[in-house]
Design an enzyme around this catalytic site. Sequence first.
Site, PDB file in Angstrom:
ATOM      1  CB  SER A   1      -0.030 -23.689 -37.734  1.00  0.00           C
ATOM      2  OG  SER A   1       0.959 -24.536 -38.262  1.00  0.00           O
TER       3      SER A   1
ATOM      4  CG  HIS B   1      -1.861 -20.204 -35.315  1.00  0.00           C
ATOM      5  ND1 HIS B   1      -2.735 -20.267 -36.379  1.00  0.00           N
ATOM      6  CD2 HIS B   1      -0.622 -20.428 -35.823  1.00  0.00           C
ATOM      7  CE1 HIS B   1      -2.045 -20.526 -37.476  1.00  0.00           C
ATOM      8  NE2 HIS B   1      -0.765 -20.622 -37.155  1.00  0.00           N
TER       9      HIS B   1
ATOM     10  CG  ASN C   1      -3.552 -22.182 -41.517  1.00  0.00           C
ATOM     11  OD1 ASN C   1      -3.489 -21.235 -42.290  1.00  0.00           O
ATOM     12  ND2 ASN C   1      -2.633 -22.399 -40.591  1.00  0.00           N
TER      13      ASN C   1
END
Length: 725
Positions: free
Chosen positions: A428, A449, A499
């Site tokens: 990640s 991911h 993210n």
Amino acid sequence: MASRTKGKTTMEVGGDGVAVVTIINPPVNSLSFDVLDNLKSNYEEALRRNDVKAIVITGEKGKFSGGFDISGFGEVQKGTRKEPKVGYLSIDILTDLFEAARKPSVAAIDGLALGGGLELAMACHARISAPGAQLGLPELQLGVIPGFGGTQRLPRLVGLTKALEMILTSKPVKAEEGHSLGLVDAVVPPAELLNAARRWALDIAERRKPWVCSVLKTDKLPPLGEAREILKFAREQTRKQAPNLKHPLMCLEAVEVGIVLGPRAGLEKEAQVGSQVVNLDTTKSLIHVFFSQRGTTKVPGVTDRGLVPRKIKKVAIIGGGLMGSGIATALILSNYTVILKEVNDKFLEAGIGRVKANLQSRVKKGRMSQEKFEKTMSLLKGSLDYESFRDVDMVIEAVIENISLKQQIFADLEKYCPQHCILASNTSTIDLNKIGERTKSQDRIVGAHFFSPAHVMPLLEIVRTNHTSPQVIVDLLDVGKKIKKTPVVAGNCTGFAVNRMFFPYTQAAMFLAERGTDPYLIDRAVSKFGMPMGPFRLCDLVGFGVAIATATQFIENFPERTNKSMIIPLMQEDKRAGEATRKGFYLYDDKRKAKPDPEIKKYIEKARSLSGVSLDPKLEKLSEKEIIEMTFFPVVNEACRVFAEGIAVKAADLDIAGIVGMGFPPYRGGIMFWADSIGSKYIHSKLDEWSKTYGDFFNPCAFLAERGSKGAPLSAPLEQTRSRL
């Protein structure tokens, strides 16, 4: 008129006097305006012809109809299609022409009858279905209401309570349940479907079977007082579960009018409400999400090259921890053969145990039979070495975030795996180029991911480097679809798309808390906005270890625009780690119920003194609107960077990634769509103002500054705006 036709219907009259009308509009035979125009013409012809005694409606290639083609709304908005008068489709055509016709009609349902498809079927005088067909009214999840008479006919066919459940949850029922409810008159094998429907239609015409107009039925409706109580309860539940949405309540109004004042008044109310909801902001957002979600699999330069996905039969997963076991679960649930590799027997046993537990929870909930459980588990094999990797089609590495360990694994994989094998990492945070730098297989290396828990969370980020071959992307898009994930293709950078976009979310919350904003007020405002939980509750859920590790990656990579807070490290010193230890920003009881903790103030005060910041009177008194802006505008800013750098193919992909990966409310359309609803000029001016007062964390990026200066949409493609600016 529309510039090109979208779908059609055909009509064939048999020697038995039955006109079979077939809907043809692949892939799901949606009811476009062209299909509806054709359908009306066929009906009128069938009613005129003396050799036609009855009508059967069906769909081509095993699908009745997936519902109204919502791209029709776009045609109307663009002016390429004249908007039909209110009630034209639901009253003039479906009720006064089809249902009131002097010749009976029967719907022959195979595959699915959803939305307008089911509403069309309910306007017929009987419905015959093949086993397993999906029947439902999912319109509310698109921001619209059932607009072809569904609010009136469904309660009259299945009863008010069941109808409200189907409409409000958007959940379909299978044909077998539909039969027991009275929605379907008979369930017959697919091979017999058309003949059974023809016979049924003739039986109605010759009065051997009842001629039923659904809209006039009353036997399933409760007495008026009871109906009002049921509707009152439904309203209360809807307000509680969807406080920011108006259209479900407007839908309930249409249902109620029909029960109180009769079906005609109900149909008129439904038509009136239907024409109003399409103009709601939430509806525009949900329709944007509907099309954007289907658009994530279209990648320019990749999916437009005519490449066909290769068959992936066997997948190896390295690492049986929480992520590895979750990925293994997702794969075996979709009939992939999986090898799970671990370093020793103890870890391997634990990994297989986690997969087993994931499936057993389905058995307990009645979502999987014991037989299916055993068959699914038989697809999983354990391994302690690479020998069984010699015939795998894909490997997904899911070990801890340690770069040298991952580099060694990829070097080993190159030795043992076949030449065609895809080498994927579930990292990640770590740069994929670094992971594969010891190999000569850069074109096969890709990020896969998953989000935790991997067998539940719907997002799959497919991360490509400059070397990843288009074939590998096409293959992974296909795997994503087969394991029922929403795949989003992203470029290689720290945090990839989701993210990376959302790292300022928690950091902005910490920034505000250190300067005097109540953290619980922040969480409340963010939850009210529509997120599943606020940033502090989220930190507790993922655990402080993960929160610190993630934040560290961004502080190292983007030092000029990160907010470094000591709140969590100070809490960690006191053995607080989040929900797992029952103490984080909240206190947790045995049932994981969270309650605010007055002790938090002391950690915030201590962090404030260590950071050398002081209380800000303005930030102590922020309104909910200001909290949302100061928390989410930095996310918009980072999303703009991700878009401008080409990490995301299109802005709509970032919208979908944020919705399915972080729980951004779909009825706001996604982060970029929401930002455009506010305006780039306003967002830029606020960030600019805050950056002058509070520093670089809020500094608007060049892309946002450029678009904001002209008030240009943030979602517009890069070339389009350059020509406009």
